[in-house]
Design a protein around this motif. Structure first.
Motif, mmCIF file in Angstrom:
data_model
loop_
_atom_site.group_PDB
_atom_site.id
_atom_site.type_symbol
_atom_site.label_atom_id
_atom_site.label_comp_id
_atom_site.label_asym_id
_atom_site.label_seq_id
_atom_site.Cartn_x
_atom_site.Cartn_y
_atom_site.Cartn_z
ATOM 1 N N VAL A 97 25.637 -45.587 36.301
ATOM 2 C CA VAL A 97 25.553 -46.402 37.515
ATOM 3 C C VAL A 97 26.898 -46.404 38.241
ATOM 4 O O VAL A 97 26.949 -46.228 39.460
ATOM 5 C CB VAL A 97 25.092 -47.843 37.195
ATOM 6 C CG1 VAL A 97 25.280 -48.771 38.388
ATOM 7 C CG2 VAL A 97 23.634 -47.845 36.746
ATOM 8 N N CYS A 98 27.988 -46.590 37.505
ATOM 9 C CA CYS A 98 29.318 -46.561 38.118
ATOM 10 C C CYS A 98 29.582 -45.215 38.782
ATOM 11 O O CYS A 98 30.104 -45.153 39.905
ATOM 12 C CB CYS A 98 30.400 -46.858 37.080
ATOM 13 S SG CYS A 98 30.420 -48.560 36.506
ATOM 14 N N ARG A 99 29.213 -44.142 38.117
ATOM 15 C CA ARG A 99 29.396 -42.801 38.666
ATOM 16 C C ARG A 99 28.587 -42.633 39.942
ATOM 17 O O ARG A 99 29.100 -42.187 40.972
ATOM 18 C CB ARG A 99 28.967 -41.748 37.642
ATOM 19 C CG ARG A 99 29.112 -40.317 38.137
ATOM 20 C CD ARG A 99 28.474 -39.320 37.140
ATOM 21 N NE ARG A 99 28.806 -37.957 37.485
ATOM 22 C CZ ARG A 99 28.152 -37.241 38.387
ATOM 23 N NH1 ARG A 99 27.139 -37.762 39.055
ATOM 24 N NH2 ARG A 99 28.527 -35.998 38.646
ATOM 25 N N THR A 100 27.325 -42.993 39.890
ATOM 26 C CA THR A 100 26.441 -42.824 41.038
ATOM 27 C C THR A 100 26.930 -43.626 42.240
ATOM 28 O O THR A 100 27.028 -43.096 43.352
ATOM 29 C CB THR A 100 24.998 -43.237 40.675
ATOM 30 O OG1 THR A 100 24.552 -42.394 39.604
ATOM 31 C CG2 THR A 100 24.059 -43.100 41.852
ATOM 32 N N LEU A 101 27.236 -44.897 42.029
ATOM 33 C CA LEU A 101 27.707 -45.731 43.138
ATOM 34 C C LEU A 101 29.069 -45.273 43.642
ATOM 35 O O LEU A 101 29.328 -45.304 44.847
ATOM 36 C CB LEU A 101 27.753 -47.200 42.729
ATOM 37 C CG LEU A 101 26.399 -47.883 42.556
ATOM 38 C CD1 LEU A 101 26.579 -49.342 42.159
ATOM 39 C CD2 LEU A 101 25.564 -47.779 43.816
ATOM 40 N N GLY A 102 29.932 -44.857 42.730
ATOM 41 C CA GLY A 102 31.246 -44.375 43.139
ATOM 42 C C GLY A 102 31.170 -43.144 44.011
ATOM 43 O O GLY A 102 31.915 -42.995 44.978
ATOM 44 N N LEU A 103 30.257 -42.246 43.680
ATOM 45 C CA LEU A 103 30.113 -41.008 44.453
ATOM 46 C C LEU A 103 29.283 -41.198 45.724
ATOM 47 O O LEU A 103 29.399 -40.405 46.659
ATOM 48 C CB LEU A 103 29.485 -39.912 43.591
ATOM 49 C CG LEU A 103 30.388 -39.388 42.478
ATOM 50 C CD1 LEU A 103 29.615 -38.456 41.556
ATOM 51 C CD2 LEU A 103 31.613 -38.692 43.065
ATOM 52 N N LYS A 104 28.485 -42.246 45.741
ATOM 53 C CA LYS A 104 27.635 -42.515 46.914
ATOM 54 C C LYS A 104 28.494 -42.700 48.164
ATOM 55 O O LYS A 104 28.118 -42.271 49.250
ATOM 56 C CB LYS A 104 26.792 -43.767 46.649
ATOM 57 C CG LYS A 104 25.857 -44.132 47.761
ATOM 58 C CD LYS A 104 25.048 -45.353 47.374
ATOM 59 C CE LYS A 104 24.153 -45.816 48.494
ATOM 60 N NZ LYS A 104 23.463 -47.061 48.137
ATOM 61 N N ASN A 105 29.632 -43.336 48.013
ATOM 62 C CA ASN A 105 30.562 -43.526 49.121
ATOM 63 C C ASN A 105 31.975 -43.347 48.578
ATOM 64 O O ASN A 105 32.674 -44.317 48.299
ATOM 65 C CB ASN A 105 30.381 -44.906 49.763
ATOM 66 C CG ASN A 105 31.181 -45.049 51.034
ATOM 67 O OD1 ASN A 105 32.118 -44.295 51.291
ATOM 68 N ND2 ASN A 105 30.821 -46.031 51.839
ATOM 69 N N ILE A 106 32.355 -42.082 48.417
ATOM 70 C CA ILE A 106 33.626 -41.761 47.767
ATOM 71 C C ILE A 106 34.823 -42.323 48.530
ATOM 72 O O ILE A 106 35.801 -42.749 47.925
ATOM 73 C CB ILE A 106 33.777 -40.235 47.522
ATOM 74 C CG1 ILE A 106 35.005 -39.932 46.649
ATOM 75 C CG2 ILE A 106 33.817 -39.457 48.816
ATOM 76 C CD1 ILE A 106 34.940 -40.460 45.257
ATOM 77 N N ARG A 107 34.746 -42.365 49.842
ATOM 78 C CA ARG A 107 35.883 -42.908 50.607
ATOM 79 C C ARG A 107 36.056 -44.406 50.332
ATOM 80 O O ARG A 107 37.179 -44.884 50.179
ATOM 81 C CB ARG A 107 35.697 -42.632 52.088
ATOM 82 C CG ARG A 107 35.861 -41.163 52.419
ATOM 83 C CD ARG A 107 35.740 -40.909 53.903
ATOM 84 N NE ARG A 107 35.994 -39.519 54.193
ATOM 85 C CZ ARG A 107 35.111 -38.702 54.768
ATOM 86 N NH1 ARG A 107 33.928 -39.157 55.126
ATOM 87 N NH2 ARG A 107 35.426 -37.442 54.993
ATOM 88 N N LEU A 108 34.951 -45.123 50.272
ATOM 89 C CA LEU A 108 35.034 -46.547 49.952
ATOM 90 C C LEU A 108 35.540 -46.734 48.520
ATOM 91 O O LEU A 108 36.363 -47.609 48.259
ATOM 92 C CB LEU A 108 33.676 -47.226 50.136
ATOM 93 C CG LEU A 108 33.622 -48.714 49.786
ATOM 94 C CD1 LEU A 108 34.600 -49.514 50.643
ATOM 95 C CD2 LEU A 108 32.200 -49.234 49.933
ATOM 96 N N THR A 109 35.069 -45.896 47.618
ATOM 97 C CA THR A 109 35.522 -45.974 46.227
ATOM 98 C C THR A 109 37.031 -45.759 46.143
ATOM 99 O O THR A 109 37.728 -46.506 45.457
ATOM 100 C CB THR A 109 34.779 -44.946 45.357
ATOM 101 O OG1 THR A 109 33.380 -45.230 45.422
ATOM 102 C CG2 THR A 109 35.253 -44.977 43.917
ATOM 103 N N ARG A 110 37.528 -44.765 46.844
ATOM 104 C CA ARG A 110 38.981 -44.523 46.850
ATOM 105 C C ARG A 110 39.730 -45.726 47.417
ATOM 106 O O ARG A 110 40.780 -46.122 46.905
ATOM 107 C CB ARG A 110 39.318 -43.280 47.663
ATOM 108 C CG ARG A 110 38.988 -41.994 46.976
ATOM 109 C CD ARG A 110 39.484 -40.800 47.792
ATOM 110 N NE ARG A 110 38.927 -39.580 47.275
ATOM 111 C CZ ARG A 110 38.301 -38.671 48.006
ATOM 112 N NH1 ARG A 110 38.161 -38.825 49.298
ATOM 113 N NH2 ARG A 110 37.834 -37.581 47.440
ATOM 114 N N PHE A 111 39.196 -46.305 48.486
ATOM 115 C CA PHE A 111 39.808 -47.478 49.103
ATOM 116 C C PHE A 111 39.888 -48.621 48.093
ATOM 117 O O PHE A 111 40.923 -49.264 47.943
ATOM 118 C CB PHE A 111 38.980 -47.897 50.328
ATOM 119 C CG PHE A 111 39.560 -49.032 51.126
ATOM 120 C CD1 PHE A 111 40.459 -48.778 52.150
ATOM 121 C CD2 PHE A 111 39.194 -50.339 50.873
ATOM 122 C CE1 PHE A 111 40.996 -49.818 52.903
ATOM 123 C CE2 PHE A 111 39.726 -51.390 51.613
ATOM 124 C CZ PHE A 111 40.625 -51.123 52.630
#
Length: 185
Positions: free
Chosen positions: A86-100
């Protein structure tokens, strides 16, 4: 400019839209997109740091809520594997937001954001307790899992894993499973 009814939720949503579009979520950019003046945002957030902290809180809270739903009724190895997926999927769903979110400085994670981080960490720590009753061991297990998850999201998000012989999602599941195998249970 037309009069715009603002709310914290609208401001955060617009900040996320800008981040997703690889634009900086400044008060000016957000206000322009919402059809208002940047001064209007100060009623909700006293400065850029407060807005960043709010976006961070939103992201961590959203992840925690999704995890609670996805993990309901699961335990042990199955729950940890699902947590990681789940963490992987959500993290990759919006990688720019994840990086932020991942690059939000620690000092901005104070207050209510700390509560959200603690809730997410507590969830992971409860899952890790299956593998050890020793708190130090649980911390190391949780850190290792977080490192695998964050490393996966950053590397896949940057396009590093593109070999079709072993798809990235397959290698991720195998890495988590192999680590859990090393722990036993």
């Amino acid at each position: 400019m037309s009069r715009q009814v603002l709310s914290s939720e609208k401001i955060i949503a617009q900040a996320i839209t800008l981040i997703t579009a690889d634009q900086t979520p400044t008060f000016s950019n957000i206000a322009r997109a919402l059809g208002t003046r940047s001064q209007a945002l100060y009623s909700y957030y006293p400065n850029q740091d407060a807005l960043r902290a709010a976006v961070f809180l939103h992201g961590v809270t959203e992840l925690t809520e999704v995890l609670k739903t996805e993990l309901f009724g699961l335990s042990g190895r199955v729950a940890i594997l699902r947590f990681a997926q789940v963490c992987r999927t959500l993290g990759l769903k919006n990688i720019r937001l994840t990086r932020f979110i991942l690059t939000t400085p620690r000092h901005l994670q104070e207050g209510t954001a700390t509560t959200a981080v603690v809730a997410l960490n507590d969830l992971l720590m409860r899952l890790c307790a299956v593998y050890s009753t020793d708190q130090a061991d649980q911390i190391v297990i949780a850190r290792t899992l977080r490192n695998l998850i964050v490393g996966e999201v950053i590397n896949v998000g940057a396009g590093w894993f593109h070999n079709t012989a072993v798809p990235a999602s397959t290698s991720f599941d195998r890495m988590i499973a192999q680590y859990l195998d090393m722990l036993g249970n």
